[in-house]
Each structure stands twice: as structure tokens, then as C-alpha cells.
Design a protein around this motif. Structure first.
Motif, short mmCIF file in Angstrom:
data_model
loop_
_atom_site.label_atom_id
_atom_site.label_comp_id
_atom_site.label_asym_id
_atom_site.label_seq_id
_atom_site.Cartn_x
_atom_site.Cartn_y
_atom_site.Cartn_z
N ASP A 9 -5.65 -4.89 -8.29
CA ASP A 9 -6.24 -3.66 -7.76
C ASP A 9 -6.85 -2.90 -8.92
O ASP A 9 -6.25 -2.83 -9.99
N SER A 11 -7.24 0.23 -9.05
CA SER A 11 -6.58 1.53 -9.18
C SER A 11 -5.25 1.38 -9.91
O SER A 11 -4.34 0.73 -9.41
N MET A 14 -2.37 2.71 -7.85
CA MET A 14 -1.95 1.81 -6.77
C MET A 14 -1.14 0.64 -7.35
O MET A 14 -0.10 0.27 -6.80
N THR A 17 2.30 1.96 -8.23
CA THR A 17 3.09 2.24 -7.03
C THR A 17 3.65 0.95 -6.44
O THR A 17 4.85 0.83 -6.19
N ASP A 53 -6.55 -5.95 -3.59
CA ASP A 53 -7.47 -5.00 -2.97
C ASP A 53 -8.75 -5.78 -2.63
O ASP A 53 -8.94 -6.91 -3.11
N THR A 83 -5.68 -2.63 1.25
CA THR A 83 -7.02 -2.09 1.05
C THR A 83 -7.32 -0.92 1.98
O THR A 83 -6.59 -0.70 2.95
N THR A 84 -8.39 -0.21 1.70
CA THR A 84 -8.87 0.83 2.62
C THR A 84 -9.87 0.24 3.61
O THR A 84 -10.29 0.91 4.53
N LYS A 105 -4.34 0.93 3.27
CA LYS A 105 -3.83 2.05 2.47
C LYS A 105 -4.14 3.34 3.23
O LYS A 105 -5.18 3.43 3.85
N PRO A 106 -3.31 4.37 3.15
CA PRO A 106 -2.00 4.37 2.48
C PRO A 106 -1.03 3.50 3.28
O PRO A 106 -1.08 3.48 4.50
N PHE A 107 -0.15 2.80 2.58
CA PHE A 107 0.71 1.83 3.24
C PHE A 107 2.15 2.35 3.36
O PHE A 107 2.55 3.27 2.66
N ASP A 108 2.89 1.73 4.26
CA ASP A 108 4.29 2.05 4.47
C ASP A 108 5.13 1.10 3.60
O ASP A 108 4.98 -0.12 3.70
N LYS A 109 5.98 1.67 2.76
CA LYS A 109 6.79 0.89 1.82
C LYS A 109 7.60 -0.20 2.54
O LYS A 109 7.62 -1.36 2.13
#
Length: 121
Positions: A9, A11, A14, A17, A53, A83-84, A105-109
Motif C-alpha cells: 500500500d 499509504s 494504512m 495500521t 491496495d 482498497t477504496t 477501506k475503511p475496514f473492520d478489524k
């Protein structure tokens, strides 16, 4: 032995994270900031799963997946696109290239860890 996951990625936030979530769950993590760098790292060190990504400089995620899937040792390695990008044509192109899961994204852990565990299981 812990499973190795490559995060690709552009970012850094990201990557950091996703990396910390995976490390907390016992995975070993390698990071790359674009598809070309990801490909080079995957060739240097075998990995068990890839999270990538789509939109990145140098080489985008779909080109990276296509190139990686041409390598016999990566033909069956699962890839998650994180990805978005939500376009159906992109998702279908990803599946055709060999992507196993598409997460937005935003994603759930919990969902990310669930997908990783399922694909590595």
C-alpha cells in the motif's frame, strides 16, 4: 511457525495500521509501498498471503497481482485487495487476476482478521 503476510500500500498509515493488527494476531509482516516493490519483496522472501491496495504509483495493485500470479510459487497464494475502489468492473478484473477477497477501506478489524484466517486456514 507464524505465517508471513505481505502488505502492499502506498499509504504508510494504512500499512502501519494493517501491520499492527496482523502482528498482534501473531503474523509476520513484510511491507511494500507499491506493486513493483511488493513484487520484488515477494520474489526475495516467500509469503503466505498478500494484502494489496489497487491505486498505487509505479505499479498498481491489479498489475502487481497479474505479474505475481504468473510466478508458479504464487499461483495459489491468496490475495486480499484492501482498497477504496468499489467499481464492479475493478472487482471483476481483480477476481479474474486471482484476487480471493475484496475489502473496502475503511475496514473492520475483525472482518480483516477473519478473512486472513480463513484464507490461510
Amino acid at each position: 511457525m507464524s505465517k508471513k503476510v505481505l502488505i502492499v500500500d502506498d499509504s504508510s498509515v494504512m500499512r502501519m495500521t494493517v501491520s499492527s493488527i496482523l502482528k498482534e494476531s501473531g503474523y509476520e509482516v513484510i511491507e511494500a509501498d507499491n506493486g513493483q516493490s511488493g513484487f520484488d519483496k515477494a520474489m526475495a522472501t516467500p509469503v503466505d498471503l498478500i494484502i494489496s491496495d489497487v491505486n498505487m504509483p509505479v505499479m498498481d495493485g491489479l498489475s502487481f497481482v497479474r505479474l505475481l500470479k504468473e510466478q508458479s510459487q504464487y499461483r495459489f497464494v491468496p490475495i486480499i485487495m484492501l482498497t477504496t475502489v468499489t467499481g464492479q468492473s475493478d472487482i471483476e478484473a481483480g477476481k479474474a487476476a486471482g484476487v480471493k477477497a475484496w475489502m473496502v477501506k475503511p475496514f473492520d478489524k475483525a472482518k480483516l482478521l477473519g478473512a486472513v484466517a480463513k484464507l490461510l486456514g
